[in-house]
Design an enzyme around this catalytic site. Structure first.
Site, PDB file in Angstrom:
ATOM      1  N   LYS A  40     -22.092 -65.963  -1.610  1.00  0.00           N
ATOM      2  CA  LYS A  40     -23.103 -65.738  -0.690  1.00  0.00           C
ATOM      3  C   LYS A  40     -23.528 -67.059  -0.318  1.00  0.00           C
ATOM      4  O   LYS A  40     -24.514 -67.352   0.796  1.00  0.00           O
ATOM      5  CB  LYS A  40     -24.169 -64.955  -1.079  1.00  0.00           C
ATOM      6  CG  LYS A  40     -23.732 -63.499  -1.304  1.00  0.00           C
ATOM      7  CD  LYS A  40     -23.114 -62.974   0.152  1.00  0.00           C
ATOM      8  CE  LYS A  40     -23.095 -61.407   0.215  1.00  0.00           C
ATOM      9  NZ  LYS A  40     -23.176 -61.039   1.602  1.00  0.00           N
TER      10      LYS A  40
HETATM   11  N1  PMP Z   1     -19.831 -58.401  -4.530  1.00  0.00           N
HETATM   12  C1  PMP Z   1     -21.238 -58.712  -4.704  1.00  0.00           C
HETATM   13  C2  PMP Z   1     -21.696 -59.092  -6.151  1.00  0.00           C
HETATM   14  C3  PMP Z   1     -22.064 -59.213  -3.616  1.00  0.00           C
HETATM   15  O1  PMP Z   1     -23.385 -59.512  -3.935  1.00  0.00           O
HETATM   16  C4  PMP Z   1     -21.641 -58.933  -2.409  1.00  0.00           C
HETATM   17  C5  PMP Z   1     -22.548 -59.434  -1.105  1.00  0.00           C
HETATM   18  N2  PMP Z   1     -23.535 -58.251  -1.044  1.00  0.00           N
HETATM   19  C6  PMP Z   1     -20.247 -58.626  -2.043  1.00  0.00           C
HETATM   20  C7  PMP Z   1     -19.560 -58.485  -3.234  1.00  0.00           C
HETATM   21  C8  PMP Z   1     -19.861 -58.459  -0.741  1.00  0.00           C
HETATM   22  O2  PMP Z   1     -19.630 -59.430   0.263  1.00  0.00           O
HETATM   23  P1  PMP Z   1     -20.016 -58.924   1.760  1.00  0.00           P
HETATM   24  O3  PMP Z   1     -21.613 -59.003   2.116  1.00  0.00           O
HETATM   25  O4  PMP Z   1     -19.189 -60.321   2.392  1.00  0.00           O
HETATM   26  O5  PMP Z   1     -19.268 -57.778   1.918  1.00  0.00           O
END
Ligand code: PMP
Length: 311
Positions: A40
Site C-alpha cells: 500500500k
Molecule cells: N493484503 C493486505 C494485507 C491488504 O491490506 C490489502 C489491501 N487492502 C490487500 C492484500 C489487497 O490489495 P488491493 O487493495 O490492491 O486489492
C-alpha cells in the site's frame, strides 16, 4: 533521495521449497519489504502525487482514508515526508496492532462498527462523510483510478522486467482490487494467454461474482485486507479469468511455511495468495511461471491467535 524513493522495486523471489515438483515455478513479489511494510505504500504515494498534480491537495491539508491499516501506514509515511495530517477510519475487526501503530505514527484513528456497505456506520461511508463535512481530502483507495494506475505502471512493469516478460499466470487477493486490476490489465496487454486469478478467502462474496457475475453469500473469515461482501469499484471483472477459494486454515498454515521454509516474514493474505498461486501452477497448462504478491509484513499480526499458536 528521500524515503519515498524507496517505495517499489521490490524483489521477485522463487518459492523454491514450496514449488518443488510443480510444472512451473511460483514467484512472489516481496511487497512486505516496502518502507511502510506493505504494497500500500505504492498507492499512498501515487494518490497523493496525483492529487497534488491536479491541484486538489496542498501541504498542510488533512488526508482521510477508510483503511484496514496498511494504506493508513503508507499514507502516514507519505504525510510525514510531504507535510500532511492524516485521519484513518477503520472497522473494529482490524487488529489492535494496526490501530496502535497508526496512532503512534501520529494519525487520528476513528473506529467504526463492522457495518455493511449499506449502513451509514460503515467505515467507507464515515470517511466520505467526514471529508465532505470538514473539507478533508478523501484519498478514496476503493475508487481512485490512481490506485489501479500505479500497479500498471510500477508493480506490473517490474514483474515484466523481472521475468523477462514470461508470465503464465498472476494470482492475488482483492481488497480494493487495485493490485489485481492494475497488474492484470498490464499483463494482459503485454503477455498473450496470461491467466489472471482472484485469490479469495472462503466467506468472501467475490469468487462467486468472478464466476457468475453475482456476489455470493457474505460469510465470516479472519484473513485481513482481502475479500468483500460486494465487489469494490477498483476490481474490474473483465480482467479476471477465474477464482480460487482459500480457507483461513490453509492461508495461515501457508504463512507458517513461508516464514519457516522460505524466510518470508509476511501476513495472512500472503498465505491466501500463495495457496492460490500453487494451485494454479499445479494445473500444468501454463507456459510460464505463476506470479503472486506478498502484500504485507508479519509484524502486524504477531499478537493474533493464529500466529501465537506457532510457539
Ligand atoms: N493484503 C493486505 C494485507 C491488504 O491490506 C490489502 C489491501 N487492502 C490487500 C492484500 C489487497 O490489495 P488491493 O487493495 O490492491 O486489492
Amino acid at each position: 533521495m528521500n524515503l519515498l524513493a524507496a517505495i517499489g522495486c521490490t524483489p521477485l523471489v522463487r518459492l523454491e521449497r514450496l514449488d518443488a515438483g510443480l510444472p512451473v515455478p511460483v514467484l512472489a513479489k516481496c511487497e512486505h519489504l516496502n518502507p511502510g511494510g506493505s504494497i500500500k505504500d505504492r498507492i499512498a504515494l501515487a494518490i497523493v502525487v496525483d492529487a497534488e498534480a491536479r491541484g486538489l491537495l496542498r501541504p498542510g491539508m488533512t488526508l482521510v482514508e477508510a483503511t484496514a491499516g496498511n494504506t493508513g501506514v503508507g499514507l502516514a509515511l507519505v504525510a510525514a515526508v510531504r507535510g500532511y495530517s492524516l485521519v484513518c477510519v477503520m472497522p473494529e475487526k482490524m487488529s489492535t496492532d494496526k490501530r496502535t501503530a497508526l496512532a503512534q505514527m501520529g494519525a487520528q484513528v476513528i473506529i467504526t462498527p463492522n457495518a455493511p456497505p449499506s449502513s451509514p456506520d460503515n467505515f467507507r461511508n464515515v470517511a466520505a462523510r467526514l471529508a465532505e463535512e470538514r473539507g478533508w481530502f478523501l484519498t478514496d483507495q476503493f475508487r481512485n483510478p490512481a490506485n489501479i494506475r500505479i500497479h500498471e505502471d510500477t508493480t506490473a512493469v517490474e514483474i515484466l522486467e523481472q521475468t523477462g516478460g514470461r508470465v503464465g499466470a498472476f494470482a492475488a487477493g482483492a481488497g480494493t482490487g487495485g493490485t489485481l486490476t492494475g497488474v492484470g490489465r498490464k499483463l494482459k496487454a503485454m503477455v498473450p494467454g496470461v491467466r489472471i486469478v482472484l485469490a479469495d478467502p472462503v466467506g468472501s462474496a467475490l469468487a462467486d461474482w468472478v464466476e457468475t457475475g453475482t456476489p455470493g453469500p457474505d460469510g465470516a473469515y479472519a484473513v485481513e485486507g482481502i475479500g468483500a461482501s460486494e465487489p469494490p469499484e477498483n476490481l474490474h471483472r473483465e480482467v479476471l479469468d477465474g477464482a480460487e477459494r482459500v480457507s483461513d486454515e490453509d492461508s495461515f498454515a501457508m504463512v507458517r511455511r513461508l516464514v519457516r521454509e522460505e524466510g518470508l516474514y509476511v501476513g495472512g493474505s500472503a498465505g491466501t495468495n500463495v495457496v492460490a498461486a500453487l494451485r494454479v501452477a499445479r494445473r500444468g497448462d501454463l507456459k510460464g511461471p505463476v506470479v503472486t504478491v506478498l502484500p504485507d509484513s508479519w509484524d502486524r499480526y504477531r499478537a493474533k491467535p493464529w500466529m501465537q499458536g506457532w510457539t
